[in-house]
Scaffold this motif. Structure first.
Motif, PDB file in Angstrom:
ATOM      1  N   UNK A   5      -3.690   4.390  29.241  1.00  0.00           N
ATOM      2  CA  UNK A   5      -3.087   5.388  28.377  1.00  0.00           C
ATOM      3  C   UNK A   5      -2.221   6.301  29.242  1.00  0.00           C
ATOM      4  N   UNK A   6      -1.374   7.074  28.613  1.00  0.00           N
ATOM      5  CA  UNK A   6      -0.507   7.986  29.351  1.00  0.00           C
ATOM      6  C   UNK A   6       0.119   8.986  28.381  1.00  0.00           C
ATOM      7  N   UNK A   7       0.700  10.008  28.936  1.00  0.00           N
ATOM      8  CA  UNK A   7       1.531  10.927  28.173  1.00  0.00           C
ATOM      9  C   UNK A   7       2.986  10.678  28.536  1.00  0.00           C
ATOM     10  N   UNK A  25      16.094  18.998  22.808  1.00  0.00           N
ATOM     11  CA  UNK A  25      15.034  18.494  21.931  1.00  0.00           C
ATOM     12  C   UNK A  25      13.987  17.893  22.851  1.00  0.00           C
ATOM     13  N   UNK A  26      12.716  18.305  22.701  1.00  0.00           N
ATOM     14  CA  UNK A  26      11.665  17.792  23.577  1.00  0.00           C
ATOM     15  C   UNK A  26      10.401  17.514  22.781  1.00  0.00           C
ATOM     16  N   UNK A  27       9.800  16.378  23.076  1.00  0.00           N
ATOM     17  CA  UNK A  27       8.548  16.003  22.429  1.00  0.00           C
ATOM     18  C   UNK A  27       7.667  15.280  23.445  1.00  0.00           C
ATOM     19  N   UNK A  28       6.364  15.537  23.388  1.00  0.00           N
ATOM     20  CA  UNK A  28       5.392  14.862  24.246  1.00  0.00           C
ATOM     21  C   UNK A  28       4.425  14.088  23.373  1.00  0.00           C
ATOM     22  N   UNK A  29       4.228  12.826  23.719  1.00  0.00           N
ATOM     23  CA  UNK A  29       3.305  11.977  22.975  1.00  0.00           C
ATOM     24  C   UNK A  29       2.224  11.462  23.904  1.00  0.00           C
ATOM     25  N   UNK A  30       1.153  10.997  23.312  1.00  0.00           N
ATOM     26  CA  UNK A  30       0.027  10.450  24.063  1.00  0.00           C
ATOM     27  C   UNK A  30      -0.330   9.084  23.488  1.00  0.00           C
ATOM     28  N   UNK A  31      -0.501   8.115  24.357  1.00  0.00           N
ATOM     29  CA  UNK A  31      -0.867   6.772  23.906  1.00  0.00           C
ATOM     30  C   UNK A  31      -2.344   6.741  23.505  1.00  0.00           C
ATOM     31  N   UNK A  32      -2.605   6.215  22.311  1.00  0.00           N
ATOM     32  CA  UNK A  32      -3.977   6.107  21.816  1.00  0.00           C
ATOM     33  C   UNK A  32      -4.157   4.732  21.178  1.00  0.00           C
ATOM     34  N   UNK A  33      -5.415   4.337  21.049  1.00  0.00           N
ATOM     35  CA  UNK A  33      -5.756   3.102  20.352  1.00  0.00           C
ATOM     36  C   UNK A  33      -6.329   3.480  18.993  1.00  0.00           C
ATOM     37  N   UNK A  34      -5.722   2.978  17.916  1.00  0.00           N
ATOM     38  CA  UNK A  34      -6.164   3.295  16.569  1.00  0.00           C
ATOM     39  C   UNK A  34      -7.408   2.515  16.174  1.00  0.00           C
TER      40      UNK A  34
END
Length: 278
Positions: free
Chosen positions: A82-84, A102-111
Motif C-alpha cells: 500500500x502507499x499514499x 489543485x492537490x489531492x492525496x489518496x491511499x491505496x486500500x483493499x476493498x
C-alpha cells in the motif's frame, strides 16, 4: 542526489477506482547511501545522448536481460504494498511564480471485494484559474504503468545503448527505448531509461506512452511526457517515488505554463491473507 536505485466521479472522502492493470495497454543490490531526492529546480531533463558511445564492460544484451528481470520482480512485489500518493497540478504566471494549484492525496486500500482502490485522505480547495479539475479527471494518471519494461514486453521494443551519465554518486548506463510498431488500441513506452551500473536496474525513466493516433494524455490535462525517479523500499525493491511533467495549457485566453507532480510515500506491505487451518 543519493543512491536511488505507471472516470470515477467520486467525491472526496469516498473511494476512487484504481486501475493498476495497465498491462492491458501494454544480482543483489548494494546497500544504499540514502534516498533519491528529486531535482531541486524541477527542470525537465534533456539527455545529451552519445551518438557513438564506447562499449560498456558488460554485453548490452546481458544488461537488458538483467534490468528487465528486475522490472518483473519490482512490478510483482509492488502489488503487495500500500502507499499514499499526492498529486499536484500547478499553474504559473508570466513571472514563473505559482498562481494556482489543485492537490489531492489518496491511499491505496483493499476493498471488501478484494480489489484495489485509492481512497481520498486529503484534498485542498482548488485555486486553479484556468483549469477546472475534478478527481475523475486524474484517472489517466492512475493507469500509467509503474514499470515500463518487464520481460514480457521486451519483444515490442528496440533498446539502444546510448552511453553513461552520472547522477550524483551514481553512475548510470543510458538506453533509448522505442517501440518496434505502434498500434491504435495499445500504448507503448517511448523514451529513455537510466540503469545503475552496479546493480543493473532502472533508477529513472523519461518518456511518454504512444499509440498510432498520438501521445497518450487526458482530455482535461496536457501532460504526456513524464520524468520518474525511484527509491529503495524495505531494503529490497526500487519503487517510484516522484514523477514530474511540465507543459503548456493552450486556450482562447492564451497560454499558461502548468506542472504536474506525483509523490508516493508510506510504502507498507499489505496484510497477508490468513491461511486456513488444516
Amino acid at each position: 542526489m543519493a543512491k536511488m536505485h505507471s472516470n470515477c466521479g467520486l467525491p472526496a472522502g469516498l473511494v476512487l477506482a484504481l486501475m493498476l492493470a495497465f498491462g492491458a495497454l501494454p544480482g543483489s543490490a548494494q546497500a544504499p547511501q540514502g534516498p533519491l531526492a528529486p531535482p531541486s529546480k524541477h527542470e525537465v531533463t534533456r539527455v545529451p545522448l552519445e551518438t557513438a558511445p564506447e562499449p560498456p564492460p558488460i554485453p548490452v544484451a546481458e544488461m537488458i536481460r538483467r534490468f528487465t528481470q528486475k522490472e518483473d520482480e519490482f512490478q510483482r512485489e509492488r502489488s503487495d504494498y500500500s502507499y499514499r500518493r499526492t498529486i499536484r497540478v500547478q499553474e504559473f504566471d508570466q513571472d514563473a511564480k505559482a498562481a494556482g494549484e489543485f492537490e489531492v492525496t489518496t491511499e491505496l486500500v483493499i476493498g471488501a471485494d478484494g480489489k484495489r482502490y485509492e481512497r481520498v485522505v486529503a484534498q485542498a480547495p482548488s485555486t486553479l484559474k484556468r483549469m477546472k479539475l475534478a478527481l475523475e479527471d486524474l484517472e489517466m494518471l492512475a493507469r500509467i504503468p509503474a514499470f515500463s519494461l518487464p520481460t514480457g514486453e521486451l519483444s515490442h521494443y528496440d533498446l539502444t545503448y546510448a552511453g553513461k551519465q552520472p547522477i550524483d554518486e551514481l553512475n548510470t548506463y543510458i538506453f533509448r527505448v522505442k517501440p518496434r510498431q505502434i498500434e491504435r488500441k495499445r500504448a507503448y513506452f517511448e523514451g529513455v531509461v537510466w540503469v545503475d551500473d552496479q546493480d543493473l536496474l532502472i533508477v529513472k525513466t523519461f518518456g511518454k506512452w504512444v499509440t498510432e493516433i498520438g501521445d497518450v494524455s487526458s482530455p482535461e490535462l496536457p501532460f504526456s511526457t513524464f520524468e520518474t525517479y525511484r527509491q529503495l523500499v524495505d531494503g529490497k525493491y526500487w519503487f517510484p517515488i516522484y514523477t514530474r511533467s511540465d507543459d503548456t495549457l493552450k486556450s482562447k485566453n492564451g497560454e499558461v505554463r502548468v506542472r504536474l507532480t506525483m509523490r508516493w510515500s508510506d510504502y507498507k506491505p499489505l496484510p497477508r491473507k490468513s491461511q486456513a487451518n488444516p
